[in-house]
Enzyme design. Sequence first.
Site, PDB file in Angstrom:
ATOM      1  N   TRP A 257     -16.426   3.126  -2.579  1.00 50.60           N
ATOM      2  CA  TRP A 257     -15.226   2.567  -3.221  1.00 50.60           C
ATOM      3  C   TRP A 257     -13.979   3.392  -2.944  1.00 50.60           C
ATOM      4  O   TRP A 257     -14.016   4.626  -3.023  1.00 50.60           O
ATOM      5  CB  TRP A 257     -15.462   2.540  -4.729  1.00 50.60           C
ATOM      6  N   ASN A 259      -9.763   3.250  -4.269  1.00 51.41           N
ATOM      7  CA  ASN A 259      -8.576   2.576  -4.788  1.00 51.41           C
ATOM      8  C   ASN A 259      -7.346   3.411  -4.508  1.00 51.41           C
ATOM      9  O   ASN A 259      -7.111   3.708  -3.330  1.00 51.41           O
ATOM     10  CB  ASN A 259      -8.731   2.055  -6.225  1.00 51.41           C
ATOM     11  N   ASP A 260      -6.576   3.835  -5.475  1.00 48.92           N
ATOM     12  CA  ASP A 260      -5.229   4.339  -5.215  1.00 48.92           C
ATOM     13  C   ASP A 260      -5.169   5.486  -4.201  1.00 48.92           C
ATOM     14  O   ASP A 260      -5.995   6.404  -4.259  1.00 48.92           O
ATOM     15  CB  ASP A 260      -4.622   4.921  -6.500  1.00 48.92           C
ATOM     16  N   GLN A 276      -8.644   7.617  -4.524  1.00 48.73           N
ATOM     17  CA  GLN A 276      -9.625   7.422  -5.590  1.00 48.73           C
ATOM     18  C   GLN A 276     -10.921   6.916  -4.960  1.00 48.73           C
ATOM     19  O   GLN A 276     -10.922   5.897  -4.243  1.00 48.73           O
ATOM     20  CB  GLN A 276      -9.083   6.410  -6.602  1.00 48.73           C
ATOM     21  N   SER A 321      -5.770   9.230 -10.895  1.00 50.61           N
ATOM     22  CA  SER A 321      -4.693   9.379  -9.910  1.00 50.61           C
ATOM     23  C   SER A 321      -3.740  10.520 -10.202  1.00 50.61           C
ATOM     24  O   SER A 321      -3.504  10.887 -11.350  1.00 50.61           O
ATOM     25  CB  SER A 321      -3.922   8.070  -9.801  1.00 50.61           C
ATOM     26  N   ARG A 387      -1.454   8.081 -18.176  1.00 47.12           N
ATOM     27  CA  ARG A 387      -2.082   8.584 -16.941  1.00 47.12           C
ATOM     28  C   ARG A 387      -1.161   8.437 -15.727  1.00 47.12           C
ATOM     29  O   ARG A 387      -0.202   7.685 -15.768  1.00 47.12           O
ATOM     30  CB  ARG A 387      -3.394   7.837 -16.665  1.00 47.12           C
ATOM     31  N   ASP A 388      -1.535   9.125 -14.686  1.00 51.80           N
ATOM     32  CA  ASP A 388      -0.916   9.089 -13.349  1.00 51.80           C
ATOM     33  C   ASP A 388       0.397   9.881 -13.328  1.00 51.80           C
ATOM     34  O   ASP A 388       1.166   9.807 -14.278  1.00 51.80           O
ATOM     35  CB  ASP A 388      -0.680   7.640 -12.870  1.00 51.80           C
ATOM     36  N   GLU A 442       1.243   1.818 -14.590  1.00 52.53           N
ATOM     37  CA  GLU A 442       0.377   2.788 -13.927  1.00 52.53           C
ATOM     38  C   GLU A 442       1.121   3.323 -12.704  1.00 52.53           C
ATOM     39  O   GLU A 442       2.001   2.662 -12.147  1.00 52.53           O
ATOM     40  CB  GLU A 442      -0.911   2.114 -13.472  1.00 52.53           C
TER      41      GLU A 442
END
Length: 715
Positions: A257, A259-260, A276, A321, A387-388, A442
């Site tokens: 997987w 993601n960001d 991620q 992230s 977050r982030d 986000e």
Amino acid sequence: MADDETRVGVVYHDAVSDEQQAAMNWLRTQPMDTRVLSFTELQSGTADVDALWWHRDAPFEGREVRAATVEAFESFLADGGGLLLTLRALSAVERLGIDPVAPDVTGVESVTEPTGVLWRPIYDDHTAVSAFDSVRIPVCDRGAVPIARYERVVPSRGEVLASAIRGERDVPHEMTVVSWNRGSGVVGVGAPVAFDEPADPTVATARSDLVAGCLSAVVGGDQPHRPKSASSLAALREALADDPTRPRYHFTPPANWLNDPNGLICWNGQYHVFYQYNPAGPFHNAIHWGHTVSDDLLHWRDEPVALAPSPGGPDRDGCWSGCAVDDDGTPTILYTGGNGRWQLPCVATSPDPKLRRWEKDPGNPVIEEPPSELELLSSEHWEVEFRDHAVWREGDTWYQIIGSGVVDRGGTALLYASSDLREWEYLGPLLVGSDGHGAVWECPELLELGDRSLLHVSNYEDVVYFLGRLREGTFEAEHQGVLDHGDFYAPQSLRDDDRYLTWGWLPETRGPSAQWDAGWSGVLSLPRVLSLGDDGRLRQRPAAEVDQLRRRRLSTAVPDTIGGDRHTLGVGGRTLEVALDVSLADASAFELSVFESADREERTAIRYTRESQVVVDRSASSRDGIGATDSQRMPVTPYDEPLSLRAFLDESVLELYANGRHCLTSRVYPSPESAGISVATEGGRASLRSFDVWALEAAITPGPRPSSRAGEEPQ
Ligand code: DQQ
């Protein structure tokens, strides 16, 4: 492989339960030499067997396994023995020193439908599943059954071999089978392999075949262990190289997987992209930071996983992230640590010029709670949405923004200041969104583009941007828009001399089961350069380096004026750039159709309409109905005709740039042979001022690719 010479010792503590007795009875029907061993016998060192099997239905407390028993297991493994742990015995891995992370979910489950394991296709040649031709294996269909599994955490040393199925559903985040390369092999099965429960004969046979397969596996040696080195990650990438949906020049994870994009930084002359990453399969869970590096923004080398959750640490459940900065020569990252219902900022630094090793700050989390000045949103999973990180420096002061949402108002980016990246003072919200901007923001990021600032935020649906000015800690927006009108999320940027390079996550639009079967999920966009035009508006273009991917210009023979009949090009391909300038003349729309099958049943149509829109019609993108089928729309105003379009095709990615301003990215899943291109108009003629097709280099794929897939000349 187990055979009637294989000696299996079934171990038990104290007394043998009905379930354990049923398991022993079953084992005696198998072509293996079975012995029964109490912990006391095990400790006496007389276990003259090839493998131990601990099948435990009672709750596992840990206390019952005394130090002498742990030593007995350890020396058995050290002598080259194998070990199978089933049901709640999987929970003993921590106590036995096999893995510092124990399963986080144990209990008794009431099973009412065929339930079992969802094997990872990348391990479908594992001995444990040699009796099966499917990766979906029900092992129990009724009863109250003890289980143990990993859900929010993943083992730190072991490799997840399987998740779960429940009836027709795949449940990737319930991880039920794990292997460790200790002794001649350790396998843990927390799926409901209960022998004392009645089961439909086919389910009982599957249960028997799976457990027998696991016993064979642990005596067979060489269990998969978590691929961590660059070469083992490259091997994973190689194993998935033939997938016709796998992009060839857009970055994808080696497997599993993505993601960001995270922690983007140019360090010692190399571009580092972290992302991620879930090592346990193609689903979002227990997030780590994957890492890749490039000299030229086109060719990327897989690096070892950079950040993993620390057992018992403030990032126990995930390293979410964050970004990277150069703290006067020390590469430093700020990321979100997940722990239970809390997400809090953490810092790590790297002493390693290659940025492979990261040391987490002992003071983590560096902000201990979200600000109390605002009523921030909570959710089903989080005490507070918080977050982030995006961090920048002005003079001696570091600033960062963190994504959140204010109750009854909207998404927000919370501004903090610090002199050392560790002690942070809360300054207030940089901006709070209003209607239509989303309830939670986000991955907020602030970029300085000449005399304007650009703030972009991801609001679960879109990446919304605001162009404006930063005044005394608040953002005054003058223009707003959407960064990409398609499948593009959580972008992050890297300052590279005088330009910003931005990457976004291109999520799959096919369902979780299709992602599971593919063994990978998620793509990064091409690097985009964001800048400000003379008109004070945003410009977005692929980084100039992307032109270097052009291998061959294909001769298209497309007429200058299109009208009436559809014109099918004699060339095609699935890793292409199509660049054109078109004005509509008296047509109401111009259509470029790509990923087209010979019968045109399958195609993805890109339509430029008189309403100044570019529409990607996905209703026929996949003959098999895989992936999204909706239409995506990109307004292309303000604009002057002609429309200048660059379309990047990459197996399951279509990334469009219009007039150097607007972007729309689409994930589509055409069949492998659908590689045709055609153009047509509606309601009149359109004039094509230029039309070029280039075959692009398969820059990410390991090894050479057949040239026919990269681009085809007419036969
Ligand atoms: N993805 C990360 C979060 C972020 C989200 C988790 C955006 O930190 O908010 O993987 O895609």
